[in-house]
Design a protein around this motif. Sequence first.
Motif, PDB file in Angstrom:
ATOM      1  N   ARG A  26      52.632  31.220  47.467  1.00 14.34           N
ATOM      2  CA  ARG A  26      52.080  30.274  46.496  1.00 14.34           C
ATOM      3  C   ARG A  26      51.080  31.008  45.609  1.00 14.34           C
ATOM      4  O   ARG A  26      50.263  31.806  46.094  1.00 14.34           O
ATOM      5  N   ILE A  27      51.133  30.751  44.316  1.00 15.18           N
ATOM      6  CA  ILE A  27      50.326  31.523  43.371  1.00 15.18           C
ATOM      7  C   ILE A  27      49.760  30.620  42.287  1.00 15.18           C
ATOM      8  O   ILE A  27      50.407  29.662  41.850  1.00 15.18           O
ATOM      9  N   ALA A  28      48.536  30.919  41.860  1.00 14.39           N
ATOM     10  CA  ALA A  28      47.912  30.181  40.761  1.00 14.39           C
ATOM     11  C   ALA A  28      46.912  31.085  40.062  1.00 14.39           C
ATOM     12  O   ALA A  28      46.382  32.034  40.635  1.00 14.39           O
ATOM     13  N   SER A  29      46.668  30.761  38.811  1.00 13.89           N
ATOM     14  CA  SER A  29      45.692  31.463  37.989  1.00 13.89           C
ATOM     15  C   SER A  29      44.607  30.455  37.618  1.00 13.89           C
ATOM     16  O   SER A  29      44.904  29.304  37.317  1.00 13.89           O
ATOM     17  N   VAL A  30      43.341  30.878  37.643  1.00 16.17           N
ATOM     18  CA  VAL A  30      42.252  29.922  37.430  1.00 16.17           C
ATOM     19  C   VAL A  30      41.240  30.436  36.418  1.00 16.17           C
ATOM     20  O   VAL A  30      40.943  31.627  36.361  1.00 16.17           O
ATOM     21  N   TYR A  31      40.715  29.498  35.622  1.00 12.99           N
ATOM     22  CA  TYR A  31      39.605  29.800  34.724  1.00 12.99           C
ATOM     23  C   TYR A  31      38.322  29.393  35.465  1.00 12.99           C
ATOM     24  O   TYR A  31      38.049  28.199  35.607  1.00 12.99           O
ATOM     25  N   PRO A  32      37.541  30.332  35.937  1.00 10.86           N
ATOM     26  CA  PRO A  32      36.404  29.984  36.800  1.00 10.86           C
ATOM     27  C   PRO A  32      35.191  29.404  36.082  1.00 10.86           C
ATOM     28  O   PRO A  32      34.289  28.871  36.722  1.00 10.86           O
TER      29      PRO A  32
ATOM     30  N   GLU B 235      37.814  26.474  47.921  1.00  9.33           N
ATOM     31  CA  GLU B 235      38.308  25.105  48.077  1.00  9.33           C
ATOM     32  C   GLU B 235      39.658  24.953  47.376  1.00  9.33           C
ATOM     33  O   GLU B 235      40.582  24.319  47.900  1.00  9.33           O
ATOM     34  N   LEU B 236      39.767  25.537  46.186  1.00  8.81           N
ATOM     35  CA  LEU B 236      41.021  25.500  45.453  1.00  8.81           C
ATOM     36  C   LEU B 236      42.116  26.245  46.203  1.00  8.81           C
ATOM     37  O   LEU B 236      43.245  25.753  46.347  1.00  8.81           O
TER      38      LEU B 236
ATOM     39  N   ILE C 119      48.338  27.104  36.319  1.00  7.20           N
ATOM     40  CA  ILE C 119      47.138  27.490  35.586  1.00  7.20           C
ATOM     41  C   ILE C 119      46.097  26.383  35.751  1.00  7.20           C
ATOM     42  O   ILE C 119      46.289  25.270  35.260  1.00  7.20           O
ATOM     43  N   VAL C 120      45.017  26.697  36.446  1.00  9.25           N
ATOM     44  CA  VAL C 120      43.941  25.726  36.657  1.00  9.25           C
ATOM     45  C   VAL C 120      42.841  26.027  35.640  1.00  9.25           C
ATOM     46  O   VAL C 120      42.100  27.009  35.767  1.00  9.25           O
TER      47      VAL C 120
ATOM     48  N   ASN D 156      36.788  20.490  38.156  1.00 10.35           N
ATOM     49  CA  ASN D 156      37.507  19.220  38.307  1.00 10.35           C
ATOM     50  C   ASN D 156      38.878  19.372  38.953  1.00 10.35           C
ATOM     51  O   ASN D 156      39.662  18.425  38.958  1.00 10.35           O
ATOM     52  N   ALA D 157      39.156  20.571  39.472  1.00 12.66           N
ATOM     53  CA  ALA D 157      40.453  20.787  40.117  1.00 12.66           C
ATOM     54  C   ALA D 157      40.518  19.971  41.408  1.00 12.66           C
ATOM     55  O   ALA D 157      39.509  19.612  42.006  1.00 12.66           O
TER      56      ALA D 157
END
Length: 253
Positions: free
Chosen positions: A180-186, A232-233, A244-245, A250-251
């Motif tokens: 499982r993979i995701a990219s996040v704007y912190p 947590e994410l 893409i988070v 607010n995720a």
Amino acid sequence: MKYYIITGTSSGIGEALAKRILNKEEKNQVISLSRRGNMELEKLAEIRKKSFCFYQLDLRETEKIEVKIKNIFQNITAAQGVYLINNAAILTPVAPVEKNTEREIVDHMTTNLISPMILTSSFIRHTSVLHCDKRILNISSGSAKYLLPSQSCYSTSKAGLDSFTKSVSLEQKEKRQPVRIASVYPGIIETKLQKEIRSVHKDDFPLVHLFQEAYEKGELQTADETANLLLELLFHEEFGEEEIVENLANAKK
């Protein structure tokens, strides 16, 4: 045992993530890939009786990545979960593109995009035989979407990381035991990169005052707060469904 492979743990978000993980009650191991060691993390691991392994690696030296990952996975056994956090990044060059040297451009794209791609490829290859939870979190930036002058390299590398994440997610959805993979704007965080951008001369970065004002108004997140939200994410049951988070605060938690 849960294994966390994190790039860039010498300071900032990477260091804060490692501290959070080492302070968890669960049995885990933090595996650091960084140019410099971190004595504070080593001491914390000793106090907490946790495992901390440091592998020195300059992400510009891409030919060394596969050897490091192979060595890491030779020591991973009975894994409950294996996690890769592509955190390390550089900001420079911050200037109009005509002022960016060839070396600066190559170093930037290698560190921020090419190396995370190689790490992801190697991680997926080595975890293909593991029957456990497998996840990759790529630390991106709002700069991938919201463009500013003098940040052509940074915005391009982060936009590329987002596209790469979405592509890998499509591939993994067809697998029997997917990663499982995701990219996040912190968000805007008080790190070395923020200090660096605030020091850029306005002739090279006309909007430098926006970052200086955000700092003066106390609008920046701390690395520790951000690390908590990122973990947590990472462990949310729906992690990866949203590739893409864009809003970490607010995720879904």
